[in-house]
Every structure is written in C-alpha cells, then in structure tokens.
Design a protein around this motif. Structure first.
Motif, mmCIF file in Angstrom:
data_model
loop_
_atom_site.group_PDB
_atom_site.id
_atom_site.type_symbol
_atom_site.label_atom_id
_atom_site.label_comp_id
_atom_site.label_asym_id
_atom_site.label_seq_id
_atom_site.Cartn_x
_atom_site.Cartn_y
_atom_site.Cartn_z
ATOM 1 N N GLY A 102 32.990 40.324 44.313
ATOM 2 C CA GLY A 102 32.789 41.664 43.773
ATOM 3 C C GLY A 102 33.828 42.100 42.758
ATOM 4 O O GLY A 102 33.728 43.191 42.196
ATOM 5 N N ARG A 103 34.817 41.261 42.520
ATOM 6 C CA ARG A 103 35.884 41.655 41.582
ATOM 7 C C ARG A 103 36.032 40.669 40.440
ATOM 8 O O ARG A 103 36.879 40.813 39.616
ATOM 9 N N GLY A 104 35.219 39.669 40.403
ATOM 10 C CA GLY A 104 35.240 38.755 39.279
ATOM 11 C C GLY A 104 36.479 37.885 39.249
ATOM 12 O O GLY A 104 37.129 37.649 40.263
ATOM 13 N N GLN A 151 39.611 34.487 42.159
ATOM 14 C CA GLN A 151 38.206 34.897 42.160
ATOM 15 C C GLN A 151 37.925 35.569 43.496
ATOM 16 O O GLN A 151 37.937 34.931 44.535
#
Lengths: 109, 112
Positions: free
Chosen positions: B41-43, B38
C-alpha cells in the motif's frame, strides 16, 4: 517535490477487455517516465519507458505533458498480464526514480 | 550480461538485533546502486543511493544505514532492528546517464 500518483490500488478486468492503468506525475523539468511490472514470484522489471516509444507485450503508454500523465494501456487484456504495475519518473539527479504506489491488475478469465 | 544478487532471500530477526543485507552486481563497472523498501500500500520507497565506493546518500531518516565497500557491493545495515523495519527490501542498479534501473530479487525481512 517530485511525486508520482497511481490513483487505483486495485484494478480488475476480464480477459479481452481493454485496460488502462493511470499515472500522474508532478516533477520539475522534463522527467523520463517508466512503467515497471512485478509478476507473481518474479522480480521487478522494466516494462517500457516513454523515450523508447515502443510497445511491449501489447502495452503502450502515452506521455501527455499538458495533463502530466503517463497512462499505460492495452486494448485486449490477457490473464498473464495480472501483476503489480509501478509508474516511475526520473530526473537528472544520479538516476534516481520516484515510484508511484503501484496498481495491482487482475485479469479474470 | 549484468546480474544482480541479493541475500538472504528471507530473514526473521528479533527486535533489537543487528541487520546486514547484501547486494552485489556483476557484469558492469561503477554502477549507481539503490536500496528500496517495498511496503504494502505504500509502493517503493527509496532509502539510499550510491554513485561510487564510499559515497552514500540517504533519502529518508531512519533506523538503517548503507555502505558501499566495493564498486559492485552495497550493504544495508542496522544496529538495532525495530518492528517497523519489517518489509521487502530491494536493491537496484543503473548505469550513469541512463535512468533505467534493474532490480534484484529482494529480501523479505520480518522483525518480531
């Protein structure tokens, strides 16, 4: 390729206002759709899944196959709803899920 | 009831050092197991998944590897850490034929 898109990284609303977190998916076949939530200092947990057709903590999500969307809605937001929300889609391959990038919801008093 | 554990909770490691993160599940048999990273900003990015002992599938080529020495144990490893390996690592499990995944508390890794 499978893809889940959450267009809003950040979403702010005031307490009592309606809230909608958007989710669009691109997936072969008929995926199962999920919403996961991560509250501050807690682990990621399932909020709801579309096949259950249930309302959890006042949230509902409607699957629109025509628009390939699975938006999460709540008519009256509460401060305790502030969290990170992830939309996810899963096919038939080993239970794998594809997650969106997440939306941070902040509900102001 | 089923529970999932991860350790350590936090880890600070120098570049070039090895890594071993452990995940164990209790209360279920033959679960599917997953490692995610995780990043802000990138999930959530799926790194590895396993459907049984010794069976590992990699989703993204990278500096990491995974192993499943026992039915309910899943290990994430690296021989030499890179700065880019910093992040929050999540382990999850699911039951065959059901796609709901249940997540562990995560390990925050900082590579300096």
């Amino acid at each position: 390729a499978q893809r889940v898109t959450q267009p809003e990284k950040l979403l702010s609303v005031f307490k009592g206002a309606p809230v909608e977190l958007k989710c669009n998916y691109s997936y072969s076949g008929s995926p199962e759709l999920f919403w996961y939530v991560q509250y501050s200092r807690q682990r990621l947990q399932l909020l709801l899944r579309h096949i259950s057709r249930e309302s959890i903590k006042g949230f509902t999500a409607d699957l629109n196959k025509g628009e390939t969307s699975f938006h999460l809605k709540k008519p009256f937001a509460q401060e305790e709803d502030s969290a990170m929300y992830y939309c996810a889609a899963g096919g038939t391959s080993y239970g794998k899920l594809t997650f969106g990038q997440g939306t941070i919801l902040t509900v102001h008093p | 009831s089923q529970t999932i554990h991860q350790w350590p909770a936090t880890l600070v490691q120098p570049v070039g050092s090895p890594l071993s993160l452990e995940c164990t599940v209790e209360g279920t048999s033959n679960p599917n197991l997953y490692w995610y990273r995780q990043a802000a900003g990138r999930g959530l990015q799926l790194l590895f998944y396993s459907v049984g002992i010794g069976q590992i599938s990699s989703e993204v080529p990278q500096n990491l590897s995974a192993s499943r020495p026992q039915d309910r144990q899943f290990i994430l490893s690296s021989k030499k850490l890179l700065l880019s390996d910093s992040g929050f690592y999540l382990c999850a499990w699911s039951v065959e034929d059901r796609k709901t995944q249940y997540f562990g508390p995560g390990t925050r890794l900082l590579v300096l």
